[in-house]
Design an enzyme around this catalytic site. Structure first.
Site, mmCIF file in Angstrom:
data_model
loop_
_atom_site.group_PDB
_atom_site.id
_atom_site.type_symbol
_atom_site.label_atom_id
_atom_site.label_comp_id
_atom_site.label_asym_id
_atom_site.label_seq_id
_atom_site.Cartn_x
_atom_site.Cartn_y
_atom_site.Cartn_z
ATOM 1 C CG ASP A 141 7.690 -8.546 -8.100
ATOM 2 O OD1 ASP A 141 7.366 -7.304 -8.358
ATOM 3 O OD2 ASP A 141 7.513 -9.519 -7.373
ATOM 4 C CE LYS A 171 3.512 -3.967 -2.666
ATOM 5 N NZ LYS A 171 2.839 -3.712 -1.138
ATOM 6 C CG PHE A 216 6.994 -10.984 -0.499
ATOM 7 C CD1 PHE A 216 6.586 -12.169 0.241
ATOM 8 C CD2 PHE A 216 5.916 -10.279 -1.119
ATOM 9 C CE1 PHE A 216 5.337 -12.310 0.395
ATOM 10 C CE2 PHE A 216 4.732 -10.398 -0.882
ATOM 11 C CZ PHE A 216 4.201 -11.630 0.036
HETATM 12 C C1 LIG Z 1 7.633 -7.357 -4.605
HETATM 13 C C2 LIG Z 1 6.330 -7.622 -4.595
HETATM 14 N N1 LIG Z 1 6.224 -8.640 -5.545
HETATM 15 C C3 LIG Z 1 4.707 -8.963 -5.074
HETATM 16 C C4 LIG Z 1 3.953 -8.511 -4.051
HETATM 17 C C5 LIG Z 1 2.563 -9.227 -3.952
HETATM 18 O O1 LIG Z 1 1.649 -8.233 -4.347
HETATM 19 P P1 LIG Z 1 -0.108 -8.397 -3.827
HETATM 20 O O2 LIG Z 1 0.013 -8.159 -2.320
HETATM 21 O O3 LIG Z 1 -0.760 -7.162 -4.395
HETATM 22 O O4 LIG Z 1 -0.362 -9.494 -4.185
HETATM 23 C C6 LIG Z 1 4.429 -7.545 -3.285
HETATM 24 C C7 LIG Z 1 3.566 -7.303 -1.946
HETATM 25 O O5 LIG Z 1 4.281 -6.838 -0.954
HETATM 26 C C8 LIG Z 1 5.785 -7.235 -3.365
HETATM 27 O O6 LIG Z 1 6.180 -6.614 -2.583
#
Ligand SMILES: Cc1ncc(COP(=O)(O)O)c(C=O)c1O
Length: 387
Positions: free
Chosen positions: A213, A242, A127
């Site tokens: 990520d 986050k 994700f």
């Molecule tokens: C690993 C990862 N990358 C990217 C995102 C996306 O982040 P945002 O919702 O702040 O755009 C998330 C959100 O859960 C995530 O867990």
């Protein structure tokens, strides 16, 4: 009738205040927050140091523009690069934006090498966000459904399968590999200990960028400040969000070495990204991590949770697997989980259900007596589900 769009399906509860690991709803009932707003409120609700930073900065200066120097942003970039052993930072407002920056950097890396259709390898069940590029990078057809045509040139391979990446060895169209060190949204999927090291070796020998990520795994969640520190590696690109803001929106894309020389004036930007308020809050979060031994607490509570859950659930046929790294916790069940979210809410604990797994991301400041409440409620939940 609500005038909100229907893209969320909220549970029937409204929280009006929070303190530490606890939330209070509009009827005055208390809930143990074992989700932290999905891995965001890592230092708990209304942490006094963060609240003070918000008040001080809000009474001084909220926003100017990236057309001028922003002192807090420069201080934060220095400190993040120092803890991450990286060189440069771009600030946005979310995880998806941080990943957009990373994807653009990978495309520029390809363009510099004369690659016509630069390919980024990403993982199945990953994700990376909800913007067009990040949902295209995401390895989940449910996230992509209805949004074709997707951004092209993402190829998805199985996570934790080094051979799947090796099949691209020598492929000059590939420019980057983009991975979560631990897959969060798909239920705390932890790869083999040497997986990231092996991925980095292949990236190095092919001049591919390793993009990690760490939006969910970063800022202490796994027991190291960044999850890849378990592997003693430094990626070319790392994204954060986050826990970097503890509730104030901020995202960051960090780069190392040659990847730092790709974004030039005018090639990328964000109106709000890295504004004085958000960056002040992140600075205060780093202060708390340095002063309060947060990582020690994460590791201590993690070991305790692991031993308690393993002992309590060892004879449960409904329990398929317990996965835990730091305070990223999943218990995979082989029974129907569809009522568990509501059952947990009725028992005043906030968790998440991902597929067939109970997922918990409690605040990193959680104390033993709160962990005991969490364990008791979760074991009760599983007990009822197994009947
Ligand atoms: C690993 C990862 N990358 C990217 C995102 C996306 O982040 P945002 O919702 O702040 O755009 C998330 C959100 O859960 C995530 O867990």
């Amino acid at each position: 009738m609500s005038h909100l769009m229907s893209n969320y399906l909220p549970l029937d509860v409204t929280f009006s205040s929070g303190k530490g690991c606890w939330l209070t709803d509009d009827k005055g009932q208390q809930y143990l927050d074992c989700l932290s707003g999905v891995g965001v409120v890592n230092l708990g609700h209304c942490h006094p140091t963060i609240t003070k930073a918000i008040i001080e900065q809000a009474s001084t200066l909220l926003h100017t523009s990236n057309w001028y120097h922003i002192e807090n942003q420069e201080l934060l970039a220095d400190r993040l690069c120092s803890v991450a052993n990286m060189d440069k930072v771009f600030f946005g407002n979310s995880g998806a934006e941080a990943n957009e920056a990373a994807i653009k950097i990978a495309r520029l890396h390809g363009q510099n090498k004369g690659v016509e259709n630069p390919i980024i390898l990403t993982a199945n069940q990953s994700f990376h966000g909800r913007t067009m590029a990040t949902l295209s990078a995401t390895g989940n057809s449910k996230v992509q459904a209805g949004f074709a045509p997707l951004v092209s040139e993402f190829i998805h391979v199985d996570f934790n399968d080094i051979d799947a990446i090796k099949t691209f060895d020598g492929n000059s169209s590939v420019v980057a590999v983009m991975l979560e060190p631990i897959q969060g949204e798909s239920g705390v999927i932890i790869p083999d200990d040497d997986y990231l090291n092996n991925v980095q070796s292949i990236c190095n020998s092919n001049d591919w960028l390793l993009i990690l990520d760490e939006v969910q795994t970063g800022i202490g969640r796994t027991g190291q400040f960044f999850a890849h520190q378990y592997n003693n590696i430094t990626p070319d690109v790392m994204t954060l969000a986050k826990g970097l803001g503890n509730g104030i929106p901020i995202g960051a894309c960090l780069t190392k070495g040659a990847a730092s020389e790709l974004l030039m004036p005018g090639t990328h930007g964000s109106t709000f990204g890295g504004n004085p308020l958000a960056t002040k809050v992140s600075l205060s979060i780093l202060d708390v991590f340095e002063g309060d031994n947060i990582l020690d607490n994460v590791n201590k509570q993690s070991a305790y949770i692991h031993s308690q859950l393993s002992a309590a659930l060892k004879d449960y046929s409904a329990v398929k697997e317990i996965r835990i790294k730091g305070l990223m916790i999943a218990i995979e069940l082989n029974v129907d989980c569809s009522t568990l979210l509501q059952n947990a809410l009725d028992d005043k604990i906030l968790i998440n259900i991902t597929g067939n797994s109970i997922r918990m991301l409690p605040p990193l400041i959680i104390k033993k007596d709160e962990v005991d409440i969490m364990l008791e409620k979760v074991i009760k939940l599983i007990n009822n589900a197994s009947q």
